[in-house]
Write a protein that holds these residues in place. Structure first.
Motif, mmCIF file in Angstrom:
data_model
loop_
_atom_site.group_PDB
_atom_site.id
_atom_site.type_symbol
_atom_site.label_atom_id
_atom_site.label_comp_id
_atom_site.label_asym_id
_atom_site.label_seq_id
_atom_site.Cartn_x
_atom_site.Cartn_y
_atom_site.Cartn_z
ATOM 1 N N LYS A 11 25.549 5.621 -12.599
ATOM 2 C CA LYS A 11 26.493 4.505 -12.480
ATOM 3 C C LYS A 11 27.862 4.964 -12.955
ATOM 4 O O LYS A 11 27.997 6.038 -13.546
ATOM 5 C CB LYS A 11 26.025 3.289 -13.276
ATOM 6 C CG LYS A 11 25.770 3.541 -14.749
ATOM 7 C CD LYS A 11 25.446 2.269 -15.525
ATOM 8 C CE LYS A 11 24.177 1.584 -15.081
ATOM 9 N NZ LYS A 11 23.835 0.436 -15.956
ATOM 10 N N SER A 12 28.861 4.167 -12.701
ATOM 11 C CA SER A 12 30.221 4.508 -13.111
ATOM 12 C C SER A 12 30.381 4.376 -14.621
ATOM 13 O O SER A 12 29.618 3.662 -15.285
ATOM 14 C CB SER A 12 31.230 3.587 -12.422
ATOM 15 O OG SER A 12 31.098 2.266 -12.935
ATOM 16 N N GLN A 60 32.743 2.780 -15.958
ATOM 17 C CA GLN A 60 33.130 1.379 -16.145
ATOM 18 C C GLN A 60 31.908 0.497 -16.400
ATOM 19 O O GLN A 60 31.952 -0.426 -17.216
ATOM 20 C CB GLN A 60 33.871 0.882 -14.894
ATOM 21 C CG GLN A 60 34.429 -0.532 -15.007
ATOM 22 C CD GLN A 60 35.629 -0.612 -15.945
ATOM 23 O OE1 GLN A 60 36.452 0.290 -15.969
ATOM 24 N NE2 GLN A 60 35.705 -1.677 -16.738
ATOM 25 N N ASP A 61 30.806 0.787 -15.717
ATOM 26 C CA ASP A 61 29.605 -0.053 -15.824
ATOM 27 C C ASP A 61 28.605 0.461 -16.848
ATOM 28 O O ASP A 61 27.570 -0.180 -17.076
ATOM 29 C CB ASP A 61 28.907 -0.126 -14.458
ATOM 30 C CG ASP A 61 29.760 -0.832 -13.417
ATOM 31 O OD1 ASP A 61 30.600 -1.675 -13.805
ATOM 32 O OD2 ASP A 61 29.601 -0.519 -12.215
ATOM 33 N N MET A 62 28.900 1.592 -17.453
ATOM 34 C CA MET A 62 27.930 2.240 -18.334
ATOM 35 C C MET A 62 28.045 1.747 -19.766
ATOM 36 O O MET A 62 29.141 1.485 -20.262
ATOM 37 C CB MET A 62 28.161 3.756 -18.271
ATOM 38 C CG MET A 62 27.147 4.579 -19.033
ATOM 39 S SD MET A 62 27.308 6.325 -18.590
ATOM 40 C CE MET A 62 26.523 6.326 -16.969
ATOM 41 N N THR A 63 26.908 1.625 -20.444
ATOM 42 C CA THR A 63 26.910 1.300 -21.871
ATOM 43 C C THR A 63 26.899 2.595 -22.685
ATOM 44 O O THR A 63 26.534 3.665 -22.169
ATOM 45 C CB THR A 63 25.669 0.485 -22.253
ATOM 46 O OG1 THR A 63 24.504 1.316 -22.070
ATOM 47 C CG2 THR A 63 25.547 -0.771 -21.395
ATOM 48 N N GLU A 99 23.533 4.201 -22.733
ATOM 49 C CA GLU A 99 23.193 5.009 -21.560
ATOM 50 C C GLU A 99 23.837 6.396 -21.616
ATOM 51 O O GLU A 99 23.180 7.408 -21.338
ATOM 52 C CB GLU A 99 23.601 4.283 -20.282
ATOM 53 C CG GLU A 99 22.701 3.087 -19.979
ATOM 54 C CD GLU A 99 23.252 2.203 -18.886
ATOM 55 O OE1 GLU A 99 22.429 1.614 -18.157
ATOM 56 O OE2 GLU A 99 24.490 2.084 -18.749
ATOM 57 N N GLU A 104 30.798 10.917 -8.126
ATOM 58 C CA GLU A 104 30.698 9.507 -8.476
ATOM 59 C C GLU A 104 29.300 9.156 -9.005
ATOM 60 O O GLU A 104 28.296 9.531 -8.415
ATOM 61 C CB GLU A 104 30.994 8.655 -7.230
ATOM 62 C CG GLU A 104 31.057 7.171 -7.505
ATOM 63 C CD GLU A 104 31.416 6.370 -6.258
ATOM 64 O OE1 GLU A 104 31.383 5.141 -6.328
ATOM 65 O OE2 GLU A 104 31.723 6.991 -5.212
ATOM 66 N N GLY A 105 29.277 8.456 -10.131
ATOM 67 C CA GLY A 105 28.031 7.978 -10.693
ATOM 68 C C GLY A 105 27.293 8.961 -11.578
ATOM 69 O O GLY A 105 26.260 8.625 -12.167
#
Length: 251
Positions: free
Chosen positions: A99-100, A102-105, A108, A152-153
């Motif tokens: 995932k990006s 931006q969306d990663m915790t 993770e 990406e990702g």
């Protein structure tokens, strides 16, 4: 399984893909192969059966490479059967989020970094006493081209493997006086692996088009680079990273 065995190679994550192909190749070249696996006992035993059918020696050993106690148990099992480990191929794939940023915790990203480094740290620590005692050894870590060429990702995988490459260079410097070499094999995209499943057909076609050799890597291409580093004669290359990508990226 006791008695003279020649050199012993431990391949982590060797029940399928690059690891299985590497174990088969090292055994074909005269090494006794330790086929480490986490859950796929049947697949690991198939690799062992293939090696033995071809006249080689192998054993399957279950161990979670993120657990130091499990690693120590595995190394003790190998020592009891065959003596110490001469070649470490650390290939086991630690799960990661695709995932990006931006969306990663942080769990993770930080979790992947921690697990990746902890596994490499623990498995390397476990094989060092024998290598140090005999004054020689080969350590090969599986990296990725994504450490230097982002996609990406793939921030979690690329960042963790970049850290692993850094560790390898420091170990190469420290362990060189003991006759132990430390190198990284960094594949580009590889067919017939679990990672290949995250690439859709359009991306794959673009990757092939960007590769001068006209195809993606196969597990055997990566295994041959690993075997090159593992060879007893290859005594003067350390701290290097071999890009196995058909020229997709050149550095």
């Amino acid at each position: 399984m006791t008695g003279a065995t020649g050199r012993v190679a431990l391949v982590t994550g060797a029940s399928s893909g690059i690891g299985a192909t590497t174990a088969r190749l090292l055994a074909a070249r005269g090494m006794s192969a330790v086929v480490n696996y986490l859950r796929s006992a049947e697949a690991a035993e198939e690799v062992v059966a293939d090696i033995e059918a071809a006249g080689g020696r192998a054993m399957a050993v279950q161990a979670d490479v993120r657990e130091p106690a499990a690693i120590d148990g595995m190394v003790e099992q190998v020592q009891a059967a065959w003596g110490g480990i001469d070649v470490l191929v650390h290939n086991a794939l630690i799960p990661y989020a695709v995932k990006s940023f931006q969306d990663m915790t942080w769990e993770e990203l930080g979790g992947k970094l921690d697990a990746e480094m902890h596994a490499a740290f623990a498995v390397t620590k476990a094989v060092l006493p024998h290598m140090t005692e005999q004054g020689s050894g080969r350590i090969i870590y599986l990296g990725t081209g994504l450490s230097r060429r982002p996609r990406e990702g793939m921030v979690a995988l690329g960042t963790a493997k970049a850290a692993l490459e850094g560790l390898a260079r420091y170990l190469a410097q420290e362990l060189g006086p003991r006759g132990i070499t430390v190198n990284v094999v960094a594949p580009g995209p590889v067919e017939d692996t679990r990672m290949a499943g995250v690439i859709d057909d359009a991306v794959r076609r673009r990757q092939v088009a960007a590769t001068p050799l006209g195809r993606l890597a196969r597990p055997a291409d990566v295994a041959r680079a690993i075997a090159f580093y593992a060879d007893e004669d290859n005594a003067f290359m350390t701290g290097t990273t071999a890009a196995v990508n058909g020229g997709m990226a050149m550095y």
